[in-house]
Design a protein around this motif. Structure first.
Motif, mmCIF file in Angstrom:
data_model
loop_
_atom_site.group_PDB
_atom_site.id
_atom_site.type_symbol
_atom_site.label_atom_id
_atom_site.label_comp_id
_atom_site.label_asym_id
_atom_site.label_seq_id
_atom_site.Cartn_x
_atom_site.Cartn_y
_atom_site.Cartn_z
ATOM 1 N N SER A 15 0.825 -1.218 0.000
ATOM 2 C CA SER A 15 0.000 0.000 0.000
ATOM 3 C C SER A 15 0.855 1.262 0.000
ATOM 4 C CB SER A 15 -0.947 -0.007 1.201
ATOM 5 O OG SER A 15 -0.206 -0.069 2.407
ATOM 6 N N ILE A 16 2.128 1.140 0.362
ATOM 7 C CA ILE A 16 3.008 2.314 0.390
ATOM 8 C C ILE A 16 4.153 2.203 -0.609
ATOM 9 C CG2 ILE A 16 2.499 2.885 2.794
ATOM 10 C CD1 ILE A 16 5.320 1.658 3.423
ATOM 11 N N ASP A 17 4.071 1.236 -1.508
ATOM 12 C CA ASP A 17 5.133 0.982 -2.486
ATOM 13 C C ASP A 17 6.468 0.813 -1.752
ATOM 14 O OD1 ASP A 17 6.428 0.513 -4.825
ATOM 15 O OD2 ASP A 17 6.197 2.536 -5.638
ATOM 16 N N ILE A 18 6.563 -0.317 -1.049
ATOM 17 C CA ILE A 18 7.667 -0.583 -0.123
ATOM 18 C C ILE A 18 9.042 -0.485 -0.778
ATOM 19 C CG2 ILE A 18 7.692 -3.112 -0.362
ATOM 20 C CD1 ILE A 18 7.924 -1.295 2.990
ATOM 21 N N VAL A 19 9.142 -0.860 -2.044
ATOM 22 C CA VAL A 19 10.451 -0.810 -2.719
ATOM 23 C C VAL A 19 10.879 0.634 -2.942
ATOM 24 C CG1 VAL A 19 11.760 -1.498 -4.765
ATOM 25 C CG2 VAL A 19 10.049 -3.036 -3.828
ATOM 26 N N GLN A 20 9.948 1.502 -3.280
ATOM 27 C CA GLN A 20 10.273 2.913 -3.496
ATOM 28 C C GLN A 20 10.502 3.659 -2.184
ATOM 29 O OE1 GLN A 20 10.873 4.573 -6.364
ATOM 30 N NE2 GLN A 20 10.779 2.555 -7.318
ATOM 31 N N SER A 21 9.775 3.285 -1.150
ATOM 32 C CA SER A 21 9.917 4.012 0.117
ATOM 33 C C SER A 21 11.115 3.528 0.938
ATOM 34 C CB SER A 21 8.634 3.903 0.945
ATOM 35 O OG SER A 21 8.393 2.577 1.334
ATOM 36 N N GLN A 22 11.494 2.272 0.805
ATOM 37 C CA GLN A 22 12.615 1.706 1.572
ATOM 38 C C GLN A 22 13.484 0.802 0.687
ATOM 39 O OE1 GLN A 22 13.362 2.309 4.823
ATOM 40 N NE2 GLN A 22 11.653 3.761 4.902
ATOM 41 N N PRO A 23 14.081 1.330 -0.369
ATOM 42 C CA PRO A 23 14.805 0.448 -1.309
ATOM 43 C C PRO A 23 16.002 -0.267 -0.687
ATOM 44 C CG PRO A 23 15.221 2.760 -1.829
ATOM 45 C CD PRO A 23 14.148 2.732 -0.780
ATOM 46 N N ARG A 24 16.811 0.433 0.089
ATOM 47 C CA ARG A 24 18.002 -0.208 0.670
ATOM 48 C C ARG A 24 17.611 -1.327 1.624
ATOM 49 N NH1 ARG A 24 18.916 5.153 0.664
ATOM 50 N NH2 ARG A 24 20.605 5.926 -0.645
ATOM 51 N N LEU A 25 16.649 -1.051 2.466
ATOM 52 C CA LEU A 25 16.183 -2.039 3.427
ATOM 53 C C LEU A 25 15.574 -3.243 2.717
ATOM 54 C CD1 LEU A 25 15.793 -2.702 6.433
ATOM 55 C CD2 LEU A 25 13.592 -1.523 6.297
ATOM 56 N N TYR A 26 14.779 -2.989 1.692
ATOM 57 C CA TYR A 26 14.145 -4.061 0.921
ATOM 58 C C TYR A 26 15.208 -4.942 0.266
ATOM 59 C CZ TYR A 26 11.183 -6.355 -2.548
ATOM 60 O OH TYR A 26 10.531 -7.296 -3.323
ATOM 61 N N TYR A 27 16.161 -4.342 -0.420
ATOM 62 C CA TYR A 27 17.183 -5.123 -1.124
ATOM 63 C C TYR A 27 18.145 -5.805 -0.156
ATOM 64 C CZ TYR A 27 15.358 -3.229 -5.419
ATOM 65 O OH TYR A 27 14.531 -2.896 -6.465
ATOM 66 N N TRP A 28 18.456 -5.173 0.967
ATOM 67 C CA TRP A 28 19.284 -5.826 1.989
ATOM 68 C C TRP A 28 18.575 -7.093 2.477
ATOM 69 C CZ3 TRP A 28 23.999 -5.336 4.398
ATOM 70 C CH2 TRP A 28 24.180 -6.085 5.550
ATOM 71 N N THR A 29 17.275 -6.972 2.731
ATOM 72 C CA THR A 29 16.494 -8.097 3.231
ATOM 73 C C THR A 29 16.444 -9.226 2.212
ATOM 74 O OG1 THR A 29 15.170 -6.550 4.533
ATOM 75 C CG2 THR A 29 14.253 -8.750 4.207
ATOM 76 N N VAL A 30 16.172 -8.890 0.956
ATOM 77 C CA VAL A 30 16.121 -9.916 -0.092
ATOM 78 C C VAL A 30 17.487 -10.592 -0.227
ATOM 79 C CG1 VAL A 30 15.818 -10.344 -2.568
ATOM 80 C CG2 VAL A 30 14.266 -8.794 -1.377
ATOM 81 N N GLY A 31 18.537 -9.807 -0.265
ATOM 82 C CA GLY A 31 19.882 -10.359 -0.426
ATOM 83 C C GLY A 31 20.299 -11.231 0.737
ATOM 84 N N THR A 32 20.007 -10.812 1.947
ATOM 85 C CA THR A 32 20.372 -11.595 3.128
ATOM 86 C C THR A 32 19.562 -12.880 3.195
ATOM 87 O OG1 THR A 32 20.923 -9.545 4.283
ATOM 88 C CG2 THR A 32 20.668 -11.517 5.628
ATOM 89 N N ALA A 33 18.274 -12.794 2.893
ATOM 90 C CA ALA A 33 17.433 -13.997 2.893
ATOM 91 C C ALA A 33 17.915 -14.988 1.827
ATOM 92 C CB ALA A 33 15.967 -13.629 2.664
ATOM 93 N N PHE A 34 18.255 -14.474 0.645
ATOM 94 C CA PHE A 34 18.773 -15.350 -0.410
ATOM 95 C C PHE A 34 20.096 -15.975 0.012
ATOM 96 C CE2 PHE A 34 21.501 -16.001 -4.117
ATOM 97 C CZ PHE A 34 20.764 -16.989 -4.758
ATOM 98 N N SER A 35 20.976 -15.186 0.600
ATOM 99 C CA SER A 35 22.263 -15.698 1.063
ATOM 100 C C SER A 35 22.067 -16.771 2.127
ATOM 101 C CB SER A 35 23.094 -14.540 1.615
ATOM 102 O OG SER A 35 24.337 -14.994 2.066
ATOM 103 N N HIS A 36 21.130 -16.562 3.020
ATOM 104 C CA HIS A 36 20.845 -17.536 4.071
ATOM 105 C C HIS A 36 20.381 -18.862 3.469
ATOM 106 C CE1 HIS A 36 19.918 -18.863 8.101
ATOM 107 N NE2 HIS A 36 18.692 -19.181 7.713
ATOM 108 N N ILE A 37 19.477 -18.786 2.514
ATOM 109 C CA ILE A 37 18.988 -20.000 1.848
ATOM 110 C C ILE A 37 20.122 -20.680 1.087
ATOM 111 C CG2 ILE A 37 17.479 -20.828 -0.011
ATOM 112 C CD1 ILE A 37 15.461 -18.629 0.960
ATOM 113 N N ALA A 38 20.917 -19.891 0.376
ATOM 114 C CA ALA A 38 22.033 -20.453 -0.399
ATOM 115 C C ALA A 38 23.047 -21.144 0.513
ATOM 116 C CB ALA A 38 22.707 -19.360 -1.221
ATOM 117 N N CYS A 39 23.336 -20.558 1.663
ATOM 118 C CA CYS A 39 24.286 -21.182 2.601
ATOM 119 C C CYS A 39 23.745 -22.503 3.130
ATOM 120 C CB CYS A 39 24.607 -20.234 3.745
ATOM 121 S SG CYS A 39 25.693 -18.896 3.249
ATOM 122 N N HIS A 40 22.445 -22.570 3.402
ATOM 123 C CA HIS A 40 21.847 -23.838 3.818
ATOM 124 C C HIS A 40 21.987 -24.888 2.712
ATOM 125 C CE1 HIS A 40 19.792 -23.411 7.729
ATOM 126 N NE2 HIS A 40 19.870 -22.122 7.461
#
Length: 157
Positions: free
Chosen positions: A52-77
């Motif tokens: 509802s607030i266009d989360i990627v536009q309002s918090q791009p760094r936080l959004y991409y950090w979260t996606v990248g860290t979650a992907f890295s976590h899955i990849a490490c597993h």
């Protein structure tokens, strides 16, 4: 990304079957590691569309950090499962809070609460990933009977 990586993945699986160089798993078993990754990206992309607030536009760094860290976590597993010749989990447990968050965003108009939910998941996945890394290092040190971050002195003769 999908256009560049997945064709090579499928080609490598095909080649491993053809040359009989892989583990000769069934197709579904060979594709099992992709489930958590595809689930993560599906949930995050869906969140970005329904926000509802266009989360990627309002918090791009936080959004991409979260996606990248979650992907890295899955990849490490997946790497640890591969190294230990164990079957990887179908859905990584760290995706369960994300399912809940995306469901809340889907069915409720949360507005600025979305930012707090993104922060919460970001902190959760970052801590989970760091603690997983620490656990892996400790376990490997115990297995090899070594100290982490120490270099033994070699006597020169």
């Amino acid at each position: 990304m999908f256009g560049l990586t997945f064709p090579f993945t499928f080609y490598n699986v095909y080649k491993a079957y053809k040359d009989k160089t892989g583990k000769m798993l069934s197709f579904l078993e060979a594709m099992r590691p992709l489930v958590s990754t595809l689930t993560l990206f599906t949930l995050m992309i869906h969140w970005s569309y329904i926000s509802s607030i266009d989360i990627v536009q309002s918090q791009p760094r936080l959004y991409y950090w979260t996606v990248g860290t979650a992907f890295s976590h899955i990849a490490c597993h997946l790497i640890i499962a591969q190294m230990s010749s164990t079957r990887c989990e179908l859905i990584n447990q760290s995706l369960l809070p994300l399912f809940t968050i995306v469901a809340l965003v889907q069915f409720l108009t949360l507005n600025d609460v979305e930012v707090y939910l993104l922060w919460a998941y970001c902190i959760y996945i970052t801590l989970k990933h760091v603690l997983f890394g620490i656990g892996v290092v400790k376990e490997m040190c115990e297995h090899f009977n070594i100290q982490a971050f120490s270099i033994p002195k070699v006597s020169v003769q």
